[in-house]
Write an enzyme that holds these catalytic residues in place. Structure first.
Site, PDB file in Angstrom:
ATOM      1  CE1 TYR A   2      -3.705   2.448   0.434  1.00  0.00           C
ATOM      2  CE2 TYR A   2      -2.521   3.266   2.351  1.00  0.00           C
ATOM      3  CZ  TYR A   2      -3.534   3.404   1.424  1.00  0.00           C
ATOM      4  OH  TYR A   2      -4.371   4.486   1.487  1.00  0.00           O
ATOM      5  CG  ASP A  29       5.816   3.971   0.779  1.00  0.00           C
ATOM      6  OD1 ASP A  29       6.044   4.694   1.776  1.00  0.00           O
ATOM      7  OD2 ASP A  29       4.658   3.744   0.343  1.00  0.00           O
ATOM      8  CE  LYS A  37       0.625   5.227   8.073  1.00  0.00           C
ATOM      9  NZ  LYS A  37       0.774   4.596   6.794  1.00  0.00           N
TER      10      LYS A  37
HETATM   11  C1  LIG Z   1       0.090   4.936   5.401  1.00  0.00           C
HETATM   12  C2  LIG Z   1       0.910   4.670   4.200  1.00  0.00           C
HETATM   13  C3  LIG Z   1       0.869   5.498   3.062  1.00  0.00           C
HETATM   14  C4  LIG Z   1      -0.139   6.607   2.920  1.00  0.00           C
HETATM   15  O1  LIG Z   1       0.040   7.619   3.880  1.00  0.00           O
HETATM   16  P1  LIG Z   1      -1.216   8.590   4.190  1.00  0.00           P
HETATM   17  O2  LIG Z   1      -0.616   9.617   5.101  1.00  0.00           O
HETATM   18  O3  LIG Z   1      -2.258   7.748   4.828  1.00  0.00           O
HETATM   19  O4  LIG Z   1      -1.645   9.174   2.898  1.00  0.00           O
HETATM   20  C5  LIG Z   1       1.768   5.273   2.039  1.00  0.00           C
HETATM   21  N1  LIG Z   1       2.650   4.265   2.101  1.00  0.00           N
HETATM   22  C6  LIG Z   1       2.717   3.434   3.167  1.00  0.00           C
HETATM   23  C7  LIG Z   1       3.738   2.344   3.180  1.00  0.00           C
HETATM   24  C8  LIG Z   1       1.836   3.598   4.237  1.00  0.00           C
HETATM   25  O5  LIG Z   1       1.874   2.743   5.260  1.00  0.00           O
END
Ligand SMILES: *Cc1c(COP(=O)(O)O)cnc(C)c1O
Length: 437
Positions: free
Chosen positions: A144, A243, A273
């Protein structure tokens, strides 16, 4: 659910907000029942509108690594708020936050701040496409990267939970430019690059997938999967995007790169985060030569009214200030003990399970074989998880409401807090086993 303040709020919310929530997994769709509406949080604890208290193992999905309402973070935000909420002009906190990030993560030379992880990955893709003059993005099933159109194909997390094939509303043209490969499958990656390498702008991967549960990258002949991806991409003139929105500054002080970043580097990295300490912040960065493609100096447009917001940078900086070596040791110890407690309880009740880790991140799969891919992750007993979840919730323990999520501990998860979880686990494990408790 019987009448309660949370159920009243949920009813009201459902009138005016789709499914009553502003992010899908919060609706408790896969575990049933009414989500508690949270009115306050402190340390490792959540309090809901009905006066119930929960030990929190979600931590706002990662940001609350120092626990809720951490005194230093709250003070920093209050102090910043007194100086004005947003300037739409450069401010010192942005410089300090980016300096801190660049100092911690070796591959980063320049970083731009945005407001979410989604914005970070979306912008990184744009830079990669501009840098290479190519369109195709390679991603992994079950990973994701936020709700970016191009990255929603077979995403994990909420999408896995609701068993949607991708998402409606994404054009075929966009989907055509995204190729999805099974996680960890080096042969599939090599074959794809052999066939279409000259069309590929970038491969994007979670540094350690944690949105289908935690599925750490594996080494083969001493070469980690991330390094393999970087080398394969580079051989084809493509970029590698790591990511670290979830793993960044959590898996270690340098994120997952601090664990497997030897002898290779991603071209671009994304964060979110933890970097905002609970306020909306994301970031993407990499070599100065790539980041220099961004406007106004370069041709890649990217902007944000609230980017680098002074409250958000204050929260991020105060969070980093609290994330010293001792903090990471505390989190590691809490994570290890919790894994032990959960594993022991499930084993005692005869519940098939496997616990997987990436640094201090971990998750529990309700199946008896290791999980290396999304296909494996989906083969778990989600009904056992649902029984386990609801028993713990009833006992005042708030797990992520999905079998496909990582569990999050913080520096506030002391032994006394973990003892409360320990007390609730035997009954929850029995419930998971399907026995009356
Ligand atoms: C949470 C998450 C996102 C998206 O971040 P948001 O602040 O919710 O848009 C992207 N990549 C990873 C790996 C994530 O865990």
């Amino acid at each position: 659910m019987t009448h309660s303040a949370s159920s009243d709020l949920f009813t009201r919310a459902q009138q005016v907000t789709p499914s009553g929530v502003n992010s899908p997994v919060r609706a408790f769709g896969s575990v049933g029942g009414t989500p508690p509406f949270i009115t306050s949080a402190s340390g490792a604890m959540l309090h809901d509108a009905d006066g119930r208290e929960f030990v929190d193992l979600v931590g706002s999905w990662g940001p609350m690594i120092l626990g809720h309402a951490n005194e230093q973070v709250v003070e920093a935000v209050q102090e910043a708020a007194g100086r004005g909420l947003s300037f739409g002009a450069p401010q010192p906190g942005e410089v300090s936050l980016v300096e801190e990030v660049v100092r911690r993560v070796r591959p980063l030379e320049q970083v731009r701040l945005v407001n979410s992880g989604t914005e970070a990955t979306m912008s990184a893709l744009r830079v990669a496409r501009a840098a290479t003059g190519r369109d195709v993005i390679v991603k992994f099933a079950g990973s994701y990267h936020g709700h970016v159109d191009a990255l929603l194909a077979e995403a994990g997390s909420g999408v896995a939970t609701f068993a949607m094939p991708g998402s409606a509303g994404v054009t075929e043209a966009t989907a055509r430019d995204t190729v999805v490969v099974p996680y960890g499958d080096r042969e599939a990656v090599s074959a794809l690059f052999a066939e279409r390498g000259s069309e590929i702008a970038a491969v994007i991967t979670e540094a350690a997938p944690a949105n289908m549960g935690v599925v750490p990258p594996q080494e083969v002949d001493g070469i980690g999967f991330n390094r393999f991806l970087a080398e394969t991409a580079h051989a084809a003139g493509a970029l590698m995007i790591s990511d670290e929105v979830l793993t960044g500054f959590r898996a270690s002080a340098e994120g997952y790169y601090g664990i497997d970043g030897e002898g290779w580097a991603p071209d671009l990295m994304t964060f979110g985060k933890v970097i905002g300490g609970g306020l909306p912040v994301g970031a993407f960065g990499g070599r100065a030569e790539l980041m220099g493609l961004l406007a106004p100096a370069g041709p890649v447009y990217q902007a944000g009214t609230l980017s680098g917001n002074p409250l958000a940078t204050a929260a991020g900086l105060a969070t980093f200030a609290g994330l010293d070596e001792a903090a990471y040791e505390t989190i590691a110890a809490a994570s290890t003990r919790l894994q032990q407690l959960v594993g022991d309880a499930l084993s005692a009740a005869g519940v098939p399970h496997v616990i997987q880790t990436a640094g201090t991140l971990f998750s529990v799969f309700f199946r008896d074989a290791p999980v290396g891919s999304y296909t494996d992750a989906k083969a778990q007993d989600t009904e056992a998880f649902t029984r386990f979840f609801n028993s713990l919730l009833e006992a005042g323990i708030y797990l992520p409401p999905s079998a496909f999520e990582a569990w999050f501990v913080s520096t506030a998860h002391t032994d006394a807090v973990l003892d409360r979880i320990a007390e609730a686990l035997p009954a929850a494990a029995k419930a998971a086993a399907g026995a009356a408790s």
